[in-house]
Design a protein around this motif. Structure first.
Motif, short mmCIF file in Angstrom:
data_model
loop_
_atom_site.label_atom_id
_atom_site.label_comp_id
_atom_site.label_asym_id
_atom_site.label_seq_id
_atom_site.Cartn_x
_atom_site.Cartn_y
_atom_site.Cartn_z
N GLU A 110 0.83 -1.20 0.00
CA GLU A 110 0.00 0.00 0.00
C GLU A 110 0.87 1.27 0.00
OE1 GLU A 110 -3.42 2.16 2.69
OE2 GLU A 110 -3.03 0.04 2.99
N GLU A 131 -5.23 10.57 -7.00
CA GLU A 131 -5.62 9.16 -6.88
C GLU A 131 -5.73 8.51 -8.26
OE1 GLU A 131 -6.00 7.24 -4.13
OE2 GLU A 131 -5.33 8.96 -2.93
N TYR A 132 -6.24 9.25 -9.22
CA TYR A 132 -6.36 8.75 -10.59
C TYR A 132 -4.98 8.45 -11.17
CZ TYR A 132 -7.72 8.69 -15.56
OH TYR A 132 -7.91 8.34 -16.86
N LYS A 135 -3.17 5.13 -10.35
CA LYS A 135 -3.64 3.90 -11.00
C LYS A 135 -3.12 3.76 -12.43
CE LYS A 135 -7.77 4.09 -8.22
NZ LYS A 135 -8.97 4.84 -8.12
N ARG A 136 -2.37 4.75 -12.88
CA ARG A 136 -1.91 4.75 -14.27
C ARG A 136 -0.39 4.91 -14.32
NH1 ARG A 136 -6.08 6.01 -17.91
NH2 ARG A 136 -4.54 6.93 -19.29
N THR A 139 -0.14 9.91 -17.25
CA THR A 139 -1.41 10.62 -17.39
C THR A 139 -1.15 11.97 -18.01
OG1 THR A 139 -2.17 9.56 -15.34
CG2 THR A 139 -3.43 11.46 -16.11
#
Length: 188
Positions: A110, A131-132, A135-136, A139
């Motif tokens: 984590e 946060e987005y 996950k990538r 961006t």
């Protein structure tokens, strides 16, 4: 946990330099050593500092760890791993607050940020964007614009703020229109 092969081991550096982690003066010695190590790896952009078997005072952490992250803000990232003692994180909070420099760290698999309340975390309006990005791999403003139904300039601003505040790093590439396009990625 994310597979991290190359770690800088804080306890080994402290032993080599004869540091017990008790003073800001010793933190400055650590700062110099870490800056040298990081500068000697020009192609690497994220460095993992293993905190295993290391204990230090808050002034040492501020001068030796948080200042390194601040020194390399926008160019390189520092992420803490192998944290066994919650008190070590507490000893970094004052440095994070004083220098306004976020420090990401892993506990098992984590990813977290060293913080106290809102200090050391993205603003409420940028937290979802951050946060987005976690996950990538990469961006850009177009991705954020579509994901959050924002105008492209607003999406670009949010990414730029997260970059300027030390939460993200970025790469640039030539866009199809001939200009420069920025791709952002988290320090993780």
């Amino acid at each position: 946990m994310k597979r991290i092969n190359d770690k800088i081991k804080l306890s080994e550096i402290m032993d080599t330099l004869g540091l017990d982690g008790s003073t800001s003066k010793q933190g400055i010695q650590l700062f110099r050593r870490l800056v040298d190590l990081i500068n000697n790896e020009p192609t690497q952009d994220i460095f993992y500092l293993s905190i295993n078997d290391a204990f230090f005072a808050s002034s040492f952490g501020r001068e030796g760890i948080v200042k390194v992250a601040k020194h390399f803000r926008k160019t390189k990232g520092l992420c803490l791993v192998d944290i066994e003692d919650e008190e070590v994180l507490e000893n970094l909070i004052s440095g994070v607050a004083r220098l306004e420099q976020p420090i990401p760290y892993y506990v098992e698999d984590e990813l977290n940020l060293v913080h106290a309340n809102k200090i050391g975390t993205p603003s409420k309006s940028n937290a979802q964007v951050y946060e987005y990005t976690l996950k990538r791999e990469l961006t850009n403003a177009h991705d954020i614009s579509e994901a959050f139904e924002l105008k492209i300039n607003n999406a670009s601003n949010k990414l730029k703020i997260l970059f300027e505040e030390g939460f993200l790093l970025r790469k640039e590439d030539k866009s199809s229109s001939g200009g420069i396009e920025y791709f952002y990625y988290p320090i993780k």
